[in-house]
Scaffold this motif. Structure first.
Motif, PDB file in Angstrom:
ATOM      1  N   ASP A 139      63.809 -28.040 -26.687  1.00  0.00           N
ATOM      2  CA  ASP A 139      65.010 -28.404 -25.934  1.00  0.00           C
ATOM      3  C   ASP A 139      65.326 -29.884 -26.105  1.00  0.00           C
ATOM      4  OD1 ASP A 139      65.248 -25.840 -25.053  1.00  0.00           O
ATOM      5  OD2 ASP A 139      64.306 -26.184 -23.105  1.00  0.00           O
ATOM      6  N   ARG A 140      64.278 -30.712 -26.199  1.00  0.00           N
ATOM      7  CA  ARG A 140      64.496 -32.152 -26.365  1.00  0.00           C
ATOM      8  C   ARG A 140      65.231 -32.431 -27.666  1.00  0.00           C
ATOM      9  NH1 ARG A 140      62.317 -35.806 -29.416  1.00  0.00           N
ATOM     10  NH2 ARG A 140      60.640 -34.413 -30.072  1.00  0.00           N
TER      11      ARG A 140
ATOM     12  N   MET B 259      67.098 -30.387 -29.384  1.00  0.00           N
ATOM     13  CA  MET B 259      68.456 -29.866 -29.285  1.00  0.00           C
ATOM     14  C   MET B 259      69.344 -30.817 -28.487  1.00  0.00           C
ATOM     15  SD  MET B 259      70.766 -27.674 -29.950  1.00  0.00           S
ATOM     16  CE  MET B 259      69.897 -26.274 -30.661  1.00  0.00           C
ATOM     17  N   ASP B 260      68.829 -31.335 -27.358  1.00  0.00           N
ATOM     18  CA  ASP B 260      69.604 -32.283 -26.547  1.00  0.00           C
ATOM     19  C   ASP B 260      69.941 -33.537 -27.344  1.00  0.00           C
ATOM     20  OD1 ASP B 260      69.552 -30.578 -24.402  1.00  0.00           O
ATOM     21  OD2 ASP B 260      67.879 -31.574 -23.393  1.00  0.00           O
ATOM     22  N   GLU B 261      68.963 -34.029 -28.126  1.00  0.00           N
ATOM     23  CA  GLU B 261      69.206 -35.228 -28.930  1.00  0.00           C
ATOM     24  C   GLU B 261      70.240 -34.954 -30.026  1.00  0.00           C
ATOM     25  OE1 GLU B 261      65.362 -36.314 -30.326  1.00  0.00           O
ATOM     26  OE2 GLU B 261      64.730 -37.196 -28.414  1.00  0.00           O
TER      27      GLU B 261
ATOM     28  N   LEU C  89      72.645 -32.730 -29.943  1.00  0.00           N
ATOM     29  CA  LEU C  89      73.948 -32.647 -29.290  1.00  0.00           C
ATOM     30  C   LEU C  89      74.481 -34.038 -28.964  1.00  0.00           C
ATOM     31  CD1 LEU C  89      73.220 -29.648 -26.894  1.00  0.00           C
ATOM     32  CD2 LEU C  89      74.925 -29.662 -28.723  1.00  0.00           C
ATOM     33  N   ALA C  90      73.579 -34.914 -28.481  1.00  0.00           N
ATOM     34  CA  ALA C  90      73.990 -36.272 -28.132  1.00  0.00           C
ATOM     35  C   ALA C  90      74.463 -37.031 -29.368  1.00  0.00           C
ATOM     36  CB  ALA C  90      72.838 -37.003 -27.456  1.00  0.00           C
TER      37      ALA C  90
ATOM     38  N   CYS D 236      68.181 -29.172 -36.814  1.00  0.00           N
ATOM     39  CA  CYS D 236      68.849 -28.936 -35.534  1.00  0.00           C
ATOM     40  C   CYS D 236      70.251 -29.540 -35.531  1.00  0.00           C
ATOM     41  CB  CYS D 236      68.001 -29.512 -34.395  1.00  0.00           C
ATOM     42  SG  CYS D 236      68.571 -29.024 -32.754  1.00  0.00           S
TER      43      CYS D 236
END
Length: 312
Positions: free
Chosen positions: A3-4, A6-8, A10-11, A39
């Motif tokens: 998840d980390r 993926m969040d990065e 997206l950011a 990713c």
């Protein structure tokens, strides 16, 4: 994939919509873990597919007319989730199985002539004077450049674009960059984004972020990475040529495209560097301008001009 990560991803994808994106930090993030690039590509692929097929998605996801029943909201939510999944499946089906095209084509320009080329995916290439661009591949992803061009490439994870520039292979993830190549000489400068450069003469691939350029010296084939002002990348599109600590043979190759005659450099000064900004104009004054600024001589050899440090 965590998840980390993926969040990065997206950011970073969101950050690139802003003019002040930290491209150096983005390049370091990509290199830190192979999963980062995978990713990021997934995120960009979904975003690209949604954007390209927005009408299809809107038609599939248009909710039914409201009904005044308490349980409809729950059902509508379930329908929306299923509809989004179906729409994305449709989008990726369209993207994956769209018929290919034979895009092999050659573009050429004469002295003091440039042209803009649009690829099918929305990418744009500004071909400089006296240059040749060959575009091939079903996805227009195999390019060869001789001369100079400014590339504004749209990121597409489903496509692996490679640009051959002399001995250098340049691959991108959605960037704006400029290439100058002639024989063994090459300059790859990045205005925005990140590119990867590989070559048989390089021990390993080199990643260039915004404000970085790779110079390949034709005298010995050595490559070095330098800092460059982002607004100087592709400055020729605005009628000026900008160089910073540039090997003189590369400067000669650059001005040759506007002078209308080949410009060479004699061996006695081939190792010298030049920094400066010149106005292109009609191209006729460029050779004399460089010679005057560097205290050089210009010899007319009939078929071309020769810059030399000794009186011809």
């Amino acid at each position: 994939m965590t998840d980390r990560i993926m969040d990065e991803a997206l950011a970073w994808h969101s950050a690139q919509q802003s003019d002040d994106c930290d491209w150096d930090a983005f390049a370091l993030w990509l290199e830190a873990d192979p999963r980062h690039r995978d990713c990021y590509d997934d995120v960009a692929l979904i975003d690209r597919a949604i954007e390209d097929h927005r009408p299809v998605l809107q038609s599939v996801l248009t909710p039914p007319a409201p009904v005044d029943m308490p349980r409809v909201r729950h059902r509508r939510a379930i329908w929306a989730m299923g509809g989004l999944a179906a729409a994305l499946a449709l989008v990726f089906g369209l993207s994956t199985f769209a018929p290919g095209r034979d895009a092999a084509v050659d573009y050429r320009t004469g002295p003091n002539e440039s042209r803009e080329i649009a690829l099918a995916d929305g990418s744009r290439i500004h071909l400089a004077a006296a240059s040749h661009l060959h575009v091939a591949g079903e996805r227009q992803d195999r390019l060869t450049i001789e001369g100079s061009a400014y590339f504004d490439i749209r990121h597409d994870p489903a496509r692996s674009m490679v640009i051959q520039a002399g001995d250098q292979q340049v691959s991108d993830i959605g960037t704006r960059f400029d290439i100058l190549t002639m024989g063994r000489a090459a300059r790859i400068a990045v205005a925005q984004g990140v590119v990867t450069v590989s070559s048989p003469s390089l021990a390993s691939a080199i990643t260039l972020g915004q404000g970085r350029q790779l110079i390949v010296d034709p005298a010995d084939g050595d490559a070095e990475v330098q800092t460059v002002q982002a607004n100087d990348v592709g400055a020729w599109r605005e009628g000026r040529l900008a160089w910073d600590n540039m090997p003189l043979p590369l400067v000669a190759a650059d001005i040759s495209r506007y002078a209308g005659r080949p410009v060479a450099v004699s061996p006695d000064i081939a190792g010298r560097r030049f920094s400066g900004v010149l106005v292109v104009g009609d191209g006729t004054a460029l050779v004399g301008d460089v010679a005057r600024l560097m205290d050089l001589k210009v010899a007319d050899r009939g078929s071309g001009l020769l810059l030399t440090g000794a009186r011809p």
